[in-house]
Design an enzyme around this catalytic site. Sequence first.
Site, mmCIF file in Angstrom:
data_model
loop_
_atom_site.group_PDB
_atom_site.id
_atom_site.type_symbol
_atom_site.label_atom_id
_atom_site.label_comp_id
_atom_site.label_asym_id
_atom_site.label_seq_id
_atom_site.Cartn_x
_atom_site.Cartn_y
_atom_site.Cartn_z
ATOM 1 N N GLU A 143 -27.921 2.735 37.462
ATOM 2 C CA GLU A 143 -26.641 2.894 36.898
ATOM 3 C C GLU A 143 -26.059 1.974 36.393
ATOM 4 O O GLU A 143 -25.246 2.161 35.233
ATOM 5 C CB GLU A 143 -25.876 3.686 38.100
ATOM 6 C CG GLU A 143 -26.274 5.016 38.632
ATOM 7 C CD GLU A 143 -25.264 5.632 39.817
ATOM 8 O OE1 GLU A 143 -25.515 4.711 40.748
ATOM 9 O OE2 GLU A 143 -24.772 6.395 39.763
ATOM 10 N N GLY A 188 -27.965 2.642 42.254
ATOM 11 C CA GLY A 188 -26.799 1.798 41.428
ATOM 12 C C GLY A 188 -27.294 0.953 40.431
ATOM 13 O O GLY A 188 -26.549 0.353 39.513
ATOM 14 N N GLU A 240 -31.401 8.330 45.189
ATOM 15 C CA GLU A 240 -30.273 8.713 46.364
ATOM 16 C C GLU A 240 -30.589 10.084 46.988
ATOM 17 O O GLU A 240 -30.230 10.068 48.341
ATOM 18 C CB GLU A 240 -28.820 8.826 45.638
ATOM 19 C CG GLU A 240 -28.374 7.435 44.972
ATOM 20 C CD GLU A 240 -28.728 7.153 43.716
ATOM 21 O OE1 GLU A 240 -29.586 7.939 43.118
ATOM 22 O OE2 GLU A 240 -27.974 6.331 43.059
ATOM 23 N N ALA A 271 -27.590 0.372 45.352
ATOM 24 C CA ALA A 271 -26.467 -0.035 46.215
ATOM 25 C C ALA A 271 -27.110 -0.490 47.299
ATOM 26 O O ALA A 271 -28.118 -0.120 47.922
ATOM 27 C CB ALA A 271 -25.473 0.908 46.525
HETATM 28 N N1 DAK Z 1 -30.342 -1.898 50.081
HETATM 29 C C1 DAK Z 1 -30.238 -2.805 51.028
HETATM 30 N N2 DAK Z 1 -31.724 -3.369 51.214
HETATM 31 C C2 DAK Z 1 -32.705 -3.144 50.236
HETATM 32 C C3 DAK Z 1 -32.461 -2.025 49.298
HETATM 33 C C4 DAK Z 1 -31.418 -1.287 48.945
HETATM 34 N N3 DAK Z 1 -31.217 -0.589 48.211
HETATM 35 N N4 DAK Z 1 -33.702 -2.093 48.493
HETATM 36 C C5 DAK Z 1 -34.380 -3.258 49.166
HETATM 37 N N5 DAK Z 1 -33.828 -3.624 50.264
HETATM 38 C C6 DAK Z 1 -34.525 -4.902 50.971
HETATM 39 C C7 DAK Z 1 -35.464 -3.951 52.136
HETATM 40 O O1 DAK Z 1 -34.531 -3.697 53.240
HETATM 41 C C8 DAK Z 1 -35.990 -5.544 52.391
HETATM 42 O O2 DAK Z 1 -35.192 -6.193 53.303
HETATM 43 P P1 DAK Z 1 -36.058 -6.811 54.885
HETATM 44 O O3 DAK Z 1 -36.385 -5.542 55.357
HETATM 45 O O4 DAK Z 1 -37.195 -7.583 54.270
HETATM 46 O O5 DAK Z 1 -34.820 -7.394 55.360
HETATM 47 C C9 DAK Z 1 -36.029 -6.249 50.984
HETATM 48 O O6 DAK Z 1 -35.267 -5.785 50.363
HETATM 49 C C10 DAK Z 1 -37.551 -5.975 50.403
HETATM 50 O O7 DAK Z 1 -37.807 -4.627 50.171
HETATM 51 P P2 DAK Z 1 -38.991 -3.938 50.603
HETATM 52 O O8 DAK Z 1 -39.854 -4.652 51.711
HETATM 53 O O9 DAK Z 1 -38.682 -2.225 50.777
HETATM 54 O O10 DAK Z 1 -39.897 -4.193 49.260
HETATM 55 P P3 DAK Z 1 -41.070 -3.171 48.835
HETATM 56 O O11 DAK Z 1 -41.534 -3.696 47.597
HETATM 57 O O12 DAK Z 1 -42.120 -2.632 49.903
HETATM 58 O O13 DAK Z 1 -40.375 -1.683 48.255
HETATM 59 C C11 DAK Z 1 -38.287 -0.572 46.817
HETATM 60 C C12 DAK Z 1 -39.226 -2.009 46.936
HETATM 61 C C13 DAK Z 1 -37.672 -0.941 45.822
HETATM 62 C C14 DAK Z 1 -39.304 0.575 46.570
HETATM 63 C C15 DAK Z 1 -37.813 -0.345 48.516
HETATM 64 O O14 DAK Z 1 -37.046 -1.486 48.713
HETATM 65 C C16 DAK Z 1 -36.737 0.778 48.214
HETATM 66 O O15 DAK Z 1 -37.298 2.007 48.244
HETATM 67 N N6 DAK Z 1 -35.575 0.530 48.165
HETATM 68 C C17 DAK Z 1 -34.422 1.379 48.172
HETATM 69 C C18 DAK Z 1 -34.402 2.168 47.023
HETATM 70 C C19 DAK Z 1 -33.100 3.054 46.946
HETATM 71 O O16 DAK Z 1 -33.239 4.169 47.629
HETATM 72 N N7 DAK Z 1 -32.118 2.769 46.034
HETATM 73 C C20 DAK Z 1 -31.074 3.807 46.063
HETATM 74 C C21 DAK Z 1 -30.016 2.980 47.079
HETATM 75 S S1 DAK Z 1 -28.347 4.142 46.981
HETATM 76 C C22 DAK Z 1 -21.180 4.761 44.787
HETATM 77 C C23 DAK Z 1 -21.956 4.025 44.003
HETATM 78 C C24 DAK Z 1 -23.094 3.820 43.855
HETATM 79 C C25 DAK Z 1 -24.108 4.346 44.910
HETATM 80 C C26 DAK Z 1 -23.523 5.137 45.859
HETATM 81 C C27 DAK Z 1 -22.114 5.358 45.881
HETATM 82 N N8 DAK Z 1 -19.754 5.013 44.784
HETATM 83 C C28 DAK Z 1 -19.042 4.269 43.732
HETATM 84 C C29 DAK Z 1 -19.467 6.097 45.685
HETATM 85 C C30 DAK Z 1 -25.451 4.048 44.757
HETATM 86 C C31 DAK Z 1 -26.360 4.403 45.803
HETATM 87 C C32 DAK Z 1 -27.738 3.797 45.777
HETATM 88 O O17 DAK Z 1 -27.975 3.113 45.049
#
Ligand code: DAK
Length: 258
Positions: free
Chosen positions: A112, A109, A132, A65
């Site tokens: 998921e 997400g 998360e 997400a």
């Molecule tokens: N959200 C927003 N931007 C993201 C992102 C994300 N999840 N993942 C990557 N990006 C963006 C980065 O910020 C970056 O943007 P700029 O800084 O260049 O503007 C761009 O994508 C490229 O990412 P990286 O520079 O970080 O790329 P790398 O190759 O170095 O790293 C990575 C790739 C996938 C390992 C890293 O980007 C990363 O760790 N991303 C976050 C992964 C993560 O934590 N995912 C879980 C998110 S929380 C709900 C339903 C669903 C959810 C919650 C509630 N309800 C129904 C209540 C779900 C929650 C989640 O998914």
Amino acid sequence: MAYQNLIVETEDHVALIRLNRPDALNALNSDLVRELADALQEADRNDNIRAIVVTGSEKAFAAGADIKEMAGKTYADVFATNMFGDDFKRITGTRKPVIAAVSGYALGGGCELAMACDFIVCADTARFGQPEINLGIIPGMGGTQRLARLIGRSKAMDMVLTGRFMDAAEAERAGLVSRIFPAAKLVPEALAIARKIAEKSRLSVMAAKECVHRAEETSLDEGILFERRSFAALFSTEDQKEGMGAFMDKREPQFRDR
Ligand code: DAK
């Protein structure tokens, strides 16, 4: 319909829906999730489409997400708006078969969403995870539930509590994905699987999908009863007569969805 965050193509009775927010690794914001629900509903209503493939880019199916969209939200925002909830229900309500074709990251997400499809095929580059916990939250689109059902409690706990990523080989061993392909072949192979399904009777495909999903929702006895009733109902179709007749005539069946 024109989409801002998706690319949708249709060929040979198969819709290919590509998540398309390359600058954010296909992070799921509310617009993208709404568009995906719209596109799946549109595909469900289109008689020309018989199977659907959802994919992302080579680097990311979806990195979760959108953290930037979520970061400032309050409890009231998330609870009162039922964040993603209504659209996700529309996504999982798709009656035609939906295959997730995962290359690169399927995180949070994104993982998921892949699990909410009917089955997952992936590239050898795929990385699955529920990170998360690193953000001070937990999965919110069914991750704790679907992962536990698909790969068992032990591995699900490991993934959800540590936030570690699983590679393609481990995901296949664990039963999260059905097949692995070289990255360059992922989408063509997923489309070939979808075309194979598209050749079957729509009625038996939809009944089979409903029955398999029942397995996750009811007791074994209830599930078997549901299957038995669905099985019997298919004997009222022309396609059952055609399928069995074609076998006995040693020819390919011509299903007409009747
Ligand atoms: N959200 C927003 N931007 C993201 C992102 C994300 N999840 N993942 C990557 N990006 C963006 C980065 O910020 C970056 O943007 P700029 O800084 O260049 O503007 C761009 O994508 C490229 O990412 P990286 O520079 O970080 O790329 P790398 O190759 O170095 O790293 C990575 C790739 C996938 C390992 C890293 O980007 C990363 O760790 N991303 C976050 C992964 C993560 O934590 N995912 C879980 C998110 S929380 C709900 C339903 C669903 C959810 C919650 C509630 N309800 C129904 C209540 C779900 C929650 C989640 O998914």
